[in-house]
Write a protein that holds these residues in place. Structure first.
Motif, PDB file in Angstrom:
ATOM      1  N   PHE A   1       0.834  -1.207   0.000  1.00 21.81           N
ATOM      2  CA  PHE A   1       0.000   0.000   0.000  1.00 21.81           C
ATOM      3  C   PHE A   1       0.864   1.249   0.000  1.00 21.81           C
ATOM      4  O   PHE A   1       1.833   1.347   0.747  1.00 21.81           O
ATOM      5  CB  PHE A   1      -0.904   0.045   1.239  1.00 21.81           C
ATOM      6  N   GLU A   2       0.496   2.226  -0.810  1.00 22.29           N
ATOM      7  CA  GLU A   2       1.167   3.518  -0.811  1.00 22.29           C
ATOM      8  C   GLU A   2       0.482   4.434   0.186  1.00 22.29           C
ATOM      9  O   GLU A   2      -0.661   4.197   0.566  1.00 22.29           O
ATOM     10  CB  GLU A   2       1.105   4.142  -2.206  1.00 22.29           C
ATOM     11  N   PRO A   3       1.163   5.496   0.627  1.00 23.52           N
ATOM     12  CA  PRO A   3       0.531   6.444   1.549  1.00 23.52           C
ATOM     13  C   PRO A   3      -0.706   7.076   0.925  1.00 23.52           C
ATOM     14  O   PRO A   3      -0.768   7.270  -0.287  1.00 23.52           O
ATOM     15  CB  PRO A   3       1.614   7.504   1.765  1.00 23.52           C
ATOM     16  N   GLY A   4      -1.684   7.387   1.738  1.00 24.48           N
ATOM     17  CA  GLY A   4      -2.910   8.011   1.267  1.00 24.48           C
ATOM     18  C   GLY A   4      -4.120   7.256   1.771  1.00 24.48           C
ATOM     19  O   GLY A   4      -4.004   6.284   2.510  1.00 24.48           O
ATOM     20  N   ILE A   5      -5.274   7.688   1.366  1.00 26.63           N
ATOM     21  CA  ILE A   5      -6.522   7.050   1.756  1.00 26.63           C
ATOM     22  C   ILE A   5      -6.848   5.962   0.743  1.00 26.63           C
ATOM     23  O   ILE A   5      -6.817   6.198  -0.459  1.00 26.63           O
ATOM     24  CB  ILE A   5      -7.663   8.075   1.815  1.00 26.63           C
ATOM     25  N   ILE A   6      -7.153   4.784   1.234  1.00 29.68           N
ATOM     26  CA  ILE A   6      -7.486   3.667   0.363  1.00 29.68           C
ATOM     27  C   ILE A   6      -8.901   3.218   0.678  1.00 29.68           C
ATOM     28  O   ILE A   6      -9.231   2.975   1.832  1.00 29.68           O
ATOM     29  CB  ILE A   6      -6.508   2.495   0.565  1.00 29.68           C
ATOM     30  N   HIS A   7      -9.723   3.144  -0.344  1.00 30.96           N
ATOM     31  CA  HIS A   7     -11.114   2.726  -0.182  1.00 30.96           C
ATOM     32  C   HIS A   7     -11.225   1.280  -0.640  1.00 30.96           C
ATOM     33  O   HIS A   7     -10.890   0.959  -1.781  1.00 30.96           O
ATOM     34  CB  HIS A   7     -12.035   3.633  -1.007  1.00 30.96           C
ATOM     35  N   ILE A   8     -11.668   0.405   0.263  1.00 37.85           N
ATOM     36  CA  ILE A   8     -11.848  -1.007  -0.072  1.00 37.85           C
ATOM     37  C   ILE A   8     -13.343  -1.272  -0.101  1.00 37.85           C
ATOM     38  O   ILE A   8     -14.044  -0.966   0.858  1.00 37.85           O
ATOM     39  CB  ILE A   8     -11.159  -1.909   0.964  1.00 37.85           C
ATOM     40  N   TYR A   9     -13.817  -1.807  -1.202  1.00 36.26           N
ATOM     41  CA  TYR A   9     -15.252  -2.039  -1.322  1.00 36.26           C
ATOM     42  C   TYR A   9     -15.510  -3.435  -1.870  1.00 36.26           C
ATOM     43  O   TYR A   9     -14.633  -4.066  -2.443  1.00 36.26           O
ATOM     44  CB  TYR A   9     -15.910  -0.985  -2.212  1.00 36.26           C
ATOM     45  N   GLY A  10     -16.714  -3.916  -1.627  1.00 31.51           N
ATOM     46  CA  GLY A  10     -17.108  -5.239  -2.099  1.00 31.51           C
ATOM     47  C   GLY A  10     -18.491  -5.576  -1.603  1.00 31.51           C
ATOM     48  O   GLY A  10     -19.142  -4.801  -0.903  1.00 31.51           O
ATOM     49  N   LYS A  11     -18.934  -6.746  -1.951  1.00 34.63           N
ATOM     50  CA  LYS A  11     -20.267  -7.218  -1.555  1.00 34.63           C
ATOM     51  C   LYS A  11     -20.320  -7.432  -0.040  1.00 34.63           C
ATOM     52  O   LYS A  11     -19.278  -7.640   0.593  1.00 34.63           O
ATOM     53  CB  LYS A  11     -20.590  -8.527  -2.264  1.00 34.63           C
ATOM     54  N   PRO A  12     -21.525  -7.408   0.535  1.00 32.49           N
ATOM     55  CA  PRO A  12     -21.657  -7.716   1.957  1.00 32.49           C
ATOM     56  C   PRO A  12     -21.088  -9.109   2.267  1.00 32.49           C
ATOM     57  O   PRO A  12     -21.175 -10.028   1.459  1.00 32.49           O
ATOM     58  CB  PRO A  12     -23.171  -7.698   2.198  1.00 32.49           C
ATOM     59  N   SER A  13     -20.464  -9.212   3.408  1.00 30.18           N
ATOM     60  CA  SER A  13     -19.874 -10.478   3.892  1.00 30.18           C
ATOM     61  C   SER A  13     -18.737 -10.980   3.007  1.00 30.18           C
ATOM     62  O   SER A  13     -18.467 -12.181   2.970  1.00 30.18           O
ATOM     63  CB  SER A  13     -20.944 -11.573   4.019  1.00 30.18           C
ATOM     64  N   SER A  14     -18.048 -10.074   2.314  1.00 33.77           N
ATOM     65  CA  SER A  14     -16.944 -10.503   1.453  1.00 33.77           C
ATOM     66  C   SER A  14     -15.595 -10.452   2.168  1.00 33.77           C
ATOM     67  O   SER A  14     -14.584 -10.809   1.584  1.00 33.77           O
ATOM     68  CB  SER A  14     -16.900  -9.661   0.178  1.00 33.77           C
ATOM     69  N   GLY A  15     -15.568  -9.982   3.429  1.00 29.38           N
ATOM     70  CA  GLY A  15     -14.328  -9.991   4.203  1.00 29.38           C
ATOM     71  C   GLY A  15     -13.616  -8.659   4.293  1.00 29.38           C
ATOM     72  O   GLY A  15     -12.437  -8.622   4.655  1.00 29.38           O
TER      73      GLY A  15
END
Length: 66
Positions: free
Chosen positions: A30-44
């Protein structure tokens, strides 16, 4: 994953994820900064975030904020 505020030509330390294949995809971590992680519900997503917090504490002696 979507990056926000990604530094151009970053020479900053990249935070390794602890997952070799993901680090390869991210070209080292990961590089510095804000990282948005998205996915389906219950995907971990939350488990992945907690894993990264534990990784930062164990390997970088960091004090992450959730």
């Amino acid at each position: 994953m979507k990056y926000f505020n990604k530094p151009q030509n970053s020479k900053f330390l990249k935070l390794k994820t602890g997952l070799d294949k993901l680090d390869k995809i991210l070209e080292g971590g990961f590089e510095p900064g804000i990282i948005h992680i998205y996915g389906k519900p219950s995907s971990g997503k939350s488990n992945f975030a907690l894993f990264q917090i534990i990784n930062c504490i164990n390997y970088y002696n960091a004090s992450p904020i959730w």
